[in-house]
Structure formats: structure tokens, C-alpha cells
Design a protein around this motif. Structure first.
Motif, PDB file in Angstrom:
ATOM      1  N   GLY A   1       0.739  -1.169  -0.037  1.00 37.16           N
ATOM      2  CA  GLY A   1      -0.082   0.024   0.015  1.00 37.16           C
ATOM      3  C   GLY A   1       0.861   1.188   0.049  1.00 37.16           C
ATOM      4  N   VAL A   2       0.177   2.265  -0.331  1.00 38.89           N
ATOM      5  CA  VAL A   2       0.926   3.774  -0.506  1.00 38.89           C
ATOM      6  C   VAL A   2      -0.038   4.764   0.216  1.00 38.89           C
ATOM      7  CG1 VAL A   2       1.461   5.513  -2.317  1.00 38.89           C
ATOM      8  CG2 VAL A   2       2.139   3.003  -2.944  1.00 38.89           C
ATOM      9  N   GLU A   3       0.629   5.495   0.912  1.00 39.61           N
ATOM     10  CA  GLU A   3      -0.460   6.509   1.586  1.00 39.61           C
ATOM     11  C   GLU A   3      -0.434   7.596   0.765  1.00 39.61           C
ATOM     12  OE1 GLU A   3       1.638   7.875   5.280  1.00 39.61           O
ATOM     13  OE2 GLU A   3       1.142   6.059   6.329  1.00 39.61           O
ATOM     14  N   VAL A   4      -1.783   8.070   0.912  1.00 44.07           N
ATOM     15  CA  VAL A   4      -2.240   9.298  -0.012  1.00 44.07           C
ATOM     16  C   VAL A   4      -2.928  10.162   1.134  1.00 44.07           C
ATOM     17  CG1 VAL A   4      -2.486   8.103  -2.250  1.00 44.07           C
ATOM     18  CG2 VAL A   4      -4.348   8.197  -0.707  1.00 44.07           C
ATOM     19  N   CYS A   5      -3.141  11.477   0.712  1.00 44.96           N
ATOM     20  CA  CYS A   5      -3.659  12.446   1.602  1.00 44.96           C
ATOM     21  C   CYS A   5      -4.790  13.341   0.506  1.00 44.96           C
ATOM     22  CB  CYS A   5      -2.650  13.413   2.310  1.00 44.96           C
ATOM     23  SG  CYS A   5      -3.520  14.627   3.311  1.00 44.96           S
ATOM     24  N   VAL A   6      -5.884  13.641   1.357  1.00 47.35           N
ATOM     25  CA  VAL A   6      -6.992  14.275   0.741  1.00 47.35           C
ATOM     26  C   VAL A   6      -7.549  15.347   1.689  1.00 47.35           C
ATOM     27  CG1 VAL A   6      -7.685  12.592  -1.117  1.00 47.35           C
ATOM     28  CG2 VAL A   6      -8.967  12.532   1.364  1.00 47.35           C
ATOM     29  N   GLU A   7      -7.734  16.423   1.365  1.00 45.07           N
ATOM     30  CA  GLU A   7      -8.248  17.524   2.297  1.00 45.07           C
ATOM     31  C   GLU A   7      -9.751  17.234   2.814  1.00 45.07           C
ATOM     32  OE1 GLU A   7      -7.650  21.527   0.725  1.00 45.07           O
ATOM     33  OE2 GLU A   7      -5.422  21.353   0.994  1.00 45.07           O
ATOM     34  N   LYS A   8     -10.472  16.644   1.853  1.00 46.07           N
ATOM     35  CA  LYS A   8     -12.033  16.549   2.107  1.00 46.07           C
ATOM     36  C   LYS A   8     -12.163  15.264   1.953  1.00 46.07           C
ATOM     37  CE  LYS A   8     -13.132  21.183   0.948  1.00 46.07           C
ATOM     38  NZ  LYS A   8     -14.042  22.094   0.196  1.00 46.07           N
ATOM     39  N   ALA A   9     -13.110  14.433   2.460  1.00 43.79           N
ATOM     40  CA  ALA A   9     -13.622  13.146   2.221  1.00 43.79           C
ATOM     41  C   ALA A   9     -14.061  13.054   0.924  1.00 43.79           C
ATOM     42  CB  ALA A   9     -14.754  12.751   3.230  1.00 43.79           C
ATOM     43  N   VAL A  10     -13.626  12.043   0.329  1.00 38.29           N
ATOM     44  CA  VAL A  10     -14.095  11.605  -1.075  1.00 38.29           C
ATOM     45  C   VAL A  10     -14.902  10.410  -1.182  1.00 38.29           C
ATOM     46  CG1 VAL A  10     -13.107  10.915  -3.313  1.00 38.29           C
ATOM     47  CG2 VAL A  10     -11.732  12.468  -1.893  1.00 38.29           C
ATOM     48  N   ASP A  11     -16.057  10.604  -1.758  1.00 38.71           N
ATOM     49  CA  ASP A  11     -16.986   9.634  -2.580  1.00 38.71           C
ATOM     50  C   ASP A  11     -17.484   9.664  -3.847  1.00 38.71           C
ATOM     51  OD1 ASP A  11     -18.763   7.319  -2.422  1.00 38.71           O
ATOM     52  OD2 ASP A  11     -20.391   8.284  -1.056  1.00 38.71           O
ATOM     53  N   ASP A  12     -16.710   9.471  -4.729  1.00 35.30           N
ATOM     54  CA  ASP A  12     -16.847   9.396  -6.146  1.00 35.30           C
ATOM     55  C   ASP A  12     -17.450   8.166  -6.667  1.00 35.30           C
ATOM     56  OD1 ASP A  12     -16.962   9.798  -8.777  1.00 35.30           O
ATOM     57  OD2 ASP A  12     -14.483  10.126  -9.009  1.00 35.30           O
ATOM     58  N   LYS A  13     -18.781   8.429  -7.121  1.00 37.34           N
ATOM     59  CA  LYS A  13     -19.657   7.284  -7.570  1.00 37.34           C
ATOM     60  C   LYS A  13     -18.965   6.541  -8.928  1.00 37.34           C
ATOM     61  CE  LYS A  13     -22.581   7.634  -4.256  1.00 37.34           C
ATOM     62  NZ  LYS A  13     -22.025   8.694  -3.772  1.00 37.34           N
ATOM     63  N   GLN A  14     -18.249   7.523  -9.667  1.00 39.29           N
ATOM     64  CA  GLN A  14     -17.808   7.028 -11.132  1.00 39.29           C
ATOM     65  C   GLN A  14     -16.726   6.360 -11.020  1.00 39.29           C
ATOM     66  OE1 GLN A  14     -18.538  11.285 -12.908  1.00 39.29           O
ATOM     67  NE2 GLN A  14     -18.931   9.756 -14.695  1.00 39.29           N
ATOM     68  N   SER A  15     -15.593   6.449 -10.127  1.00 37.93           N
ATOM     69  CA  SER A  15     -14.363   6.102  -9.970  1.00 37.93           C
ATOM     70  C   SER A  15     -14.609   4.787  -8.888  1.00 37.93           C
ATOM     71  CB  SER A  15     -13.219   6.703  -9.891  1.00 37.93           C
ATOM     72  OG  SER A  15     -13.309   7.388  -8.508  1.00 37.93           O
ATOM     73  N   LYS A  16     -15.505   5.171  -8.160  1.00 39.57           N
ATOM     74  CA  LYS A  16     -15.773   4.089  -6.965  1.00 39.57           C
ATOM     75  C   LYS A  16     -14.664   4.429  -5.842  1.00 39.57           C
ATOM     76  CE  LYS A  16     -18.188   0.555  -9.323  1.00 39.57           C
ATOM     77  NZ  LYS A  16     -18.212   1.328 -10.562  1.00 39.57           N
ATOM     78  N   LEU A  17     -14.079   5.582  -5.882  1.00 45.14           N
ATOM     79  CA  LEU A  17     -13.216   6.008  -4.802  1.00 45.14           C
ATOM     80  C   LEU A  17     -13.877   6.620  -3.520  1.00 45.14           C
ATOM     81  CD1 LEU A  17     -10.070   6.312  -3.898  1.00 45.14           C
ATOM     82  CD2 LEU A  17     -10.346   8.603  -4.984  1.00 45.14           C
ATOM     83  N   LYS A  18     -13.698   5.961  -2.310  1.00 47.81           N
ATOM     84  CA  LYS A  18     -14.187   6.487  -1.195  1.00 47.81           C
ATOM     85  C   LYS A  18     -13.190   6.450  -0.100  1.00 47.81           C
ATOM     86  CE  LYS A  18     -18.039   5.752   1.758  1.00 47.81           C
ATOM     87  NZ  LYS A  18     -19.397   4.888   1.784  1.00 47.81           N
ATOM     88  N   LEU A  19     -12.796   7.667   0.335  1.00 47.88           N
ATOM     89  CA  LEU A  19     -11.797   8.096   1.225  1.00 47.88           C
ATOM     90  C   LEU A  19     -12.226   8.994   2.429  1.00 47.88           C
ATOM     91  CD1 LEU A  19      -8.453   8.123  -0.851  1.00 47.88           C
ATOM     92  CD2 LEU A  19      -9.124   6.237   0.454  1.00 47.88           C
TER      93      LEU A  19
ATOM     94  N   ALA B   1      -8.205   3.720  -8.577  1.00 54.18           N
ATOM     95  CA  ALA B   1      -9.485   4.598  -8.554  1.00 54.18           C
ATOM     96  C   ALA B   1      -8.844   6.087  -8.159  1.00 54.18           C
ATOM     97  CB  ALA B   1     -10.301   4.041  -7.623  1.00 54.18           C
ATOM     98  N   PHE B   2      -7.781   6.162  -7.367  1.00 54.14           N
ATOM     99  CA  PHE B   2      -7.059   7.304  -7.040  1.00 54.14           C
ATOM    100  C   PHE B   2      -6.620   7.898  -7.950  1.00 54.14           C
ATOM    101  CE2 PHE B   2      -3.959   9.979  -4.946  1.00 54.14           C
ATOM    102  CZ  PHE B   2      -4.772  10.728  -3.993  1.00 54.14           C
ATOM    103  N   VAL B   3      -5.862   7.373  -8.822  1.00 54.76           N
ATOM    104  CA  VAL B   3      -5.266   8.119 -10.012  1.00 54.76           C
ATOM    105  C   VAL B   3      -5.933   8.190 -11.205  1.00 54.76           C
ATOM    106  CG1 VAL B   3      -2.916   7.253  -9.185  1.00 54.76           C
ATOM    107  CG2 VAL B   3      -4.245   5.850 -10.950  1.00 54.76           C
ATOM    108  N   ARG B   4      -7.303   7.529 -11.111  1.00 52.00           N
ATOM    109  CA  ARG B   4      -8.144   7.693 -12.328  1.00 52.00           C
ATOM    110  C   ARG B   4      -9.133   8.923 -12.051  1.00 52.00           C
ATOM    111  NH1 ARG B   4     -11.466   4.545 -13.978  1.00 52.00           N
ATOM    112  NH2 ARG B   4     -11.250   5.147 -16.338  1.00 52.00           N
ATOM    113  N   THR B   5      -9.566   9.105 -10.896  1.00 49.62           N
ATOM    114  CA  THR B   5     -10.592  10.005 -10.610  1.00 49.62           C
ATOM    115  C   THR B   5     -10.469  11.479 -10.961  1.00 49.62           C
ATOM    116  OG1 THR B   5     -12.195  10.618  -8.990  1.00 49.62           O
ATOM    117  CG2 THR B   5     -10.061  10.414  -8.007  1.00 49.62           C
ATOM    118  N   ARG B   6     -11.342  12.102 -11.512  1.00 51.34           N
ATOM    119  CA  ARG B   6     -11.371  13.671 -12.001  1.00 51.34           C
ATOM    120  C   ARG B   6     -12.222  14.324 -11.170  1.00 51.34           C
ATOM    121  NH1 ARG B   6     -13.383  15.202 -17.088  1.00 51.34           N
ATOM    122  NH2 ARG B   6     -14.005  13.431 -18.015  1.00 51.34           N
ATOM    123  N   HIS B   7     -13.149  13.745 -10.658  1.00 53.16           N
ATOM    124  CA  HIS B   7     -14.664  14.174 -10.031  1.00 53.16           C
ATOM    125  C   HIS B   7     -14.519  14.567  -8.942  1.00 53.16           C
ATOM    126  CE1 HIS B   7     -16.803  13.593 -14.137  1.00 53.16           C
ATOM    127  NE2 HIS B   7     -16.084  12.309 -13.988  1.00 53.16           N
ATOM    128  N   ALA B   8     -13.288  14.207  -8.135  1.00 48.78           N
ATOM    129  CA  ALA B   8     -13.248  14.384  -6.615  1.00 48.78           C
ATOM    130  C   ALA B   8     -12.471  15.498  -6.468  1.00 48.78           C
ATOM    131  CB  ALA B   8     -12.881  13.033  -5.821  1.00 48.78           C
TER     132      ALA B   8
END
Length: 576
Positions: A276-294, A308-315
Motif C-alpha cells: 500500500g501507498v499513503e495518500v492524503c485528501v483535504e476533504k472526504a471523497v465519495d466518487d460514484k464514477q471511479s468508486k473511490l471512497k476515502l 481509482a485514486f489516480v483515475r478519478t477527476r470528479h473528486a
């Protein structure tokens, strides 16, 4: 390897038999010792260890004895399936076809391989890895060889083609494989720094004509197109990676020597290989299209979640490609930190998993598809400190020809400076190693007496500064700085990255005065020969390079590098 070599000794994972040799600092394969031989006539046994043999004090490592040659193979448990040792398979690995472009970006695949190859230097295993890598003949679009003594540029290409098992749901259905994610990696000649320049897929460019190799071995020229998206430089009309390389050169003036492509699976398998690789997001993510939820803050991602993290552009940001590029750069920096951490580099098991995952995801040009070349690139890139690897994107602005903004064009007020810096091997980070290289005798050029400004005689040449710079600097020197004995000598024969002042040793005091006025460093002062000025007197030669900042602006004044808001690989950043 024959059937006897497939068993495990005491259920030891072959990866755990890679041992660090303290004499060389490299990992070597140490097979488990064979069982004692019965005292009956039979095949000759191996000679006992002598001084200098493996296991003997002060001895050197030698190649392990292959099972089946006078030594019984190690036993295995009945319930344990036979597995080949690292680097060998039950059947000979099949080379990928040159035209099988299994490629996407996720640059981590490339970076992982070059780092891992440098750490696991067993030749036979690297040869096995070479069998994993696919190659494409792009003709003269790529260099014919790799030089370890020069700066180099590698184009890393990602495609939206649905390749790889389990990736049916990704990318555009039926896509021929466009150049959707692209990074031009420049590595400095002295290996003190590197720049990863992202090229937006929606950048409007002119794609030149390009020669491609067909499946039947014949050559065909694919006509170019003007004013189209950069991502159409690959896949469309049969364009290969060589067409993308030529497009980069046409758009930036920088000619990539080589290319690599990696598929969707690279992100999934590489992140799993390092747990695994550590990533950081300022706000919670729930992207229905990429299915990324963090959740907000730091999380660990791997496998499907990492992809999903590197592909999403809607979050993130304005949900555009430029914001996705920033997220990908942040992810790559985190992946690189994880791969170069002590936890990874001291684990043979992780290194082997990384090597397998990375090479199976790669397609490269033929010149770097050989094991020796891949290893050379690995070792050269390994020399660059992560803190001196800059991530940036080509400066762009909205396409003025569009009412509904969908594409971008190069920002001509900023981009040329970035391109020139890369072409001239100028770092975007403050590299301490470069400062140390200024030797004592160079620094000493600034020490000593200084003549009066009115005694300084200098001829000014424009060697890469904006047009009119020589005349503007002349006016400043004569009216503001008191250097009245100066003249404009026109344009220099060669273009220089840095401003220089050449002078005869007898003019050292004049050189020091002018250095004070212009903020020249000791390395900018070049002892040499004087020239004859318009009055027939000996004069120094001041050549304004591309680093010239404007009339009256000292060269050692603090200014930010253009678009260098760039992140570096050693820093943790949060996507927003």
C-alpha cells in the motif's frame, strides 16, 4: 531448470534466499544447503568448503551449485506445490510482440522497475525480467543507444486502452489507446536532479507526419494533423509511441531519447507489492464514477483503490484533467518514497514482487529493451535524490478559439522558459551538490581588488537573452552604473544557458567590478582572452545567456523559477 530444481527446502520462500552481501552491498541468491550424502558409491559430491568459499570466514560469494549435478535436491513437503526459483519458470517466458502496446501511464511502473533493477543485480534474474518487457520499434524517433554519461529524456506514456486482466471497466470502450497521461522525465547530466513534466492530454498541438512499422515489417507514413488534442498522437490512424515522441519534440523543442508505457495493472500490482501507498485528501471523497471512497486526511491505498485514486477527476478541483494530473503527481511522489524506503529496499520479497509487477506492465523502445541497458538506466536514476525530483505541468491557458472551454493551448509567456531550462539541463530545485562543485579557485575569482566602474571596458553580446537585451543592458551600464567604456557587439555565435564574462587575467579587477554590478557568480567569470573594442582597446566580453533577467536586474537576485510551483518527490501533499 529441470524438475529436480522445483522443490523448496524446508518451505523457504525463494525470495527469502536473497541475502545482502556486505562486501558488495548487493543482494545475491543463496540456495539452502543440500542434505548430507550417504557413504555409498555414487555421483561425486561437491568438494568441502575451502578458504574463500561461501560460508568460510572472509570468503567471497560464488555461484550456487545447481541441483541434479552430484547433489540431491532439497526435499519438499508432500502438500507443498512445486515452485520455480526466482528468475526461472516452468516454461520459457514468451516475448511480447512488438505491436502489443499494453500501456497506460501510471508512471510508478517505470519508476519501480528502474529502482528495483538497481537493487537486485543478479544477472540471470534481470534477464528473466527482460523477457517480461515488451518492445516497439519506433525507428529514428528514439535514440539507438543509452548513454550513462549524458543527460537523458524519457517519455512515459499512458493510454486509455482497456488492456490487462480485470480492466474491462476502465478506459473508453473500443479505444485504440490514446496518449491520455504523459510525463516527460528529464534526468540531469550530473544526476543531481530530475524534472517530471506532465503534458495535458487536451493540449492542442500539431502532430507531425510519422513513420511507423507495420505488422508485416514494412514501413508506413501516417499523415500529420494540425490543431488537435495531444492524446491523438497515439493509437489513432495506427500511430505508435514514436509518433507521440515526435509530437513532444514539435510542441516543446525537447527530443525524448526513449519511451516507456505501462498498463492499468501497474498501479494495482505495484501498490500491492509494497503493502500500500499513503495518500492524503483535504476533504472526504465519495466518487460514484471511479468508486473511490476515502475519509479526509491520510489513508493507505492499494490495488483497485489505488487505481481509482489516480483515475478519478470528479473528486478534486474543478473536476478537470489538469487537477487529475496534480493528484497523479502526488501519488507518484508517495509511491517513490515508499519504494525507496528502508522497509522496501531491505525486503527481498518486496523487491522481487516489484520487479515482476513493473516489468510485466512495461513496453519500451528497442534500444532500452535489453537487460544491460535497463540496468544502466536503473542505476543512473537511482542516483537522483527524491528531494531534487520536481513535478510540474506545461503552463497552459484555455483555448481562445472555443466558446465552451474543453481544450488548452501552451501559455507562451511561461512555457518557453520551462522548455529552455530542461533543454539546457537547468534544475528547478536548489541542488546543494551543484553549489559544492564551485571549487575554491572559482570562488577566488571574486576576491581581490576592484577597478572603478569608469575603467571597465566591456563588449556585450546577446547569446540567448530576449531580442534587444544587449542594447538595453548597454544603456543601463552607461547611464546608471557608470560603465561608460562599453559597447554593443551584436549577437553571439552560440546560444548559452548562462551569462558569462570572459576576460584577460590582466583585467581581473575590471571583471570583479562588473560582477558586483551584475550579480555574476565566480563560475560566470571565465579567464581567457580580451577582444578589441571600437576604440581599439582591449575589452572583456559579456555574453548574455538565457538566464539574463533584464537590464539592471542582478543575476543573483532571488526569483522564482517559472511554474516551479512544482512539487518534489520527497514532500507529502494532500489532494484537494
Amino acid at each position: 531448470m529441470d524438475a529436480q530444481g522445483h522443490g523448496r527446502a524446508n518451505d523457504v520462500d525463494p525470495a527469502d534466499q536473497w541475502v545482502l552481501n556486505p562486501h558488495t552491498g548487493e543482494y545475491e541468491l543463496r540456495l539452502a544447503p543440500s542434505a548430507p550424502q550417504p557413504a555409498v558409491p555414487g555421483p561425486r559430491r561437491a568438494a568441502p568448503a575451502r578458504s574463500g568459499a561461501p560460508g568460510a570466514p572472509g570468503g567471497r560469494t560464488t555461484a550456487p551449485v545447481a541441483p541434479g549435478r552430484g547433489v540431491p535436491p532439497p526435499r519438499r513437503r508432500r502438500d507443498t506445490p512445486e515452485e520455480p526459483l526466482p528468475g526461472r519458470r516452468g516454461r520459457r517466458p514468451v516475448k511480447k510482440k512488438a505491436n502489443a502496446k499494453k500501456a497506460l501511464l501510471w508512471t510508478g511502473g517505470t519508476m519501480a522497475f528502474v529502482l528495483v533493477a538497481g537493487a537486485t543485480t543478479g544477472w540471470f534474474y534481470l534477464k528473466h525480467l527482460e523477457g517480461n518487457v515488451g518492445t516497439t520499434d519506433v525507428g529514428d524517433a528514439a535514440a539507438s543507444s543509452f548513454s550513462k554519461d549524458e543527460a537523458f529524456d524519457i517519455l512515459i506514456i499512458g493510454t486509455d486502452k482497456r488492456t490487462g486482466e480485470g480492466n474491462e471497466g476502465y478506459g473508453d470502450k473500443g479505444s485504440v489507446g490514446h496518449a491520455d497521461t504523459n510525463i516527460l522525465l528529464h534526468v540531469a547530466k550530473d544526476r543531481s536532479n530530475a524534472t517530471a513534466l506532465s503534458i495535458p492530454r487536451d493540449l492542442i498541438v500539431d502532430i507531425p507526419d510519422c513513420q511507423t512499422k507495420q505488422q508485416d515489417g514494412t514501413d508506413a507514413v501516417v499523415p500529420g494533423q494540425d490543431g488537435v488534442r495531444f492524446n491523438r498522437s497515439l493509437g489513432e490512424r495506427g500511430r505508435d509511441a514514436g509518433c507521440t515522441m515526435r509530437t513532444v519534440e514539435a510542441a516543446t523543442g525537447i527530443k525524448p531519447e526513449h519511451f516507456v508505457m505501462a498498463d492499468f495493472n501497474a498501479v494495482k500490482t505495484l501498490t500491492s507489492a509494497v503493502d500500500g501507498v499513503e495518500v492524503c485528501v483535504e476533504k472526504a471523497v465519495d466518487d460514484k464514477q471511479s468508486k473511490l471512497k476515502l475519509p479526509a486526511g491520510t489513508s493507505k491505498v492499494e490495488g483497485e483503490q489505488a487505481l481509482a485514486f489516480v483515475r478519478t477527476r470528479h473528486a478534486f478541483g474543478n473536476q478537470g484533467d489538469l487537477d487529475r494530473i496534480k493528484v497523479q503527481q502526488q501519488f507518484l511522489g508517495s509511491l517513490m518514497r515508499k519504494m525507496t524506503s528502508g522497509d522496501t529496499l531491505t525486503s527481498p520479497t518486496k523487491l522481487l514482487k516489484l520487479a515482476e509487477a513493473a516489468t510485466e506492465a512495461l513496453t519500451v523502445d528497442k534500444a532500452i529493451g535489453k537487460v544491460g541497458t535497463l540496468k544502466d538506466i536503473a542505476l543512473e536514476l537511482k542516483k537522483v535524490p527524491t528531494k531534487n525530483i520536481s513535478f510540474m505541468t506545461i503552463p497552459v491557458k484555455d483555448n481562445p478559439a472555443e466558446t465552451v472551454k474543453a481544450t488548452v493551448v501552451v501559455d507562451e509567456s511561461q512555457a518557453p522558459q520551462i522548455f529552455d531550462a530542461i533543454k539546457n539541463d537547468v534544475s528547478f530545485t536548489e541542488v546543494k551538490a551543484q553549489k559544492k562543485k564551485e571549487k575554491a579557485e572559482v570562488a577566488a575569482r571574486l576576491k581581490g581588488t576592484r577597478s572603478a566602474a569608469s575603467d571597465v571596458r566591456v563588449s556585450i553580446l546577446n547569446g540567448g537573452a530576449p531580442a534587444g537585451s544587449a542594447q538595453q543592458q548597454l544603456a543601463y551600464l552607461q547611464t546608471e552604473a557608470g560603465v561608460t567604456k562599453s559597447d554593443n557587439a551584436g549577437n553571439a555565435e552560440a546560444t548559452l544557458a548562462r551569462t558569462t564574462l570572459e576576460y584577460d587575467p590582466d583585467q581581473a579587477d575590471q571583471a570583479r567590478r562588473l560582477a558586483d554590478i551584475m550579480g555574476l557568480s565566480g563560475s560566470a567569470l571565465k579567464p581567457g582572452k580580451s577582444v578589441t573594442n571600437a576604440q581599439g582597446l582591449p575589452a572583456m566580453t559579456l555574453t548574455l545567456g538565457k538566464d539574463f533577467k533584464g537590464a539592471g536586474v542582478k543575476l543573483n537576485s532571488a526569483t522564482a523559477a517559472p511554474a516551479a510551483g512544482a512539487a518534489t518527490a520527497d514532500k507529502v501533499q494532500c489532494a484537494s
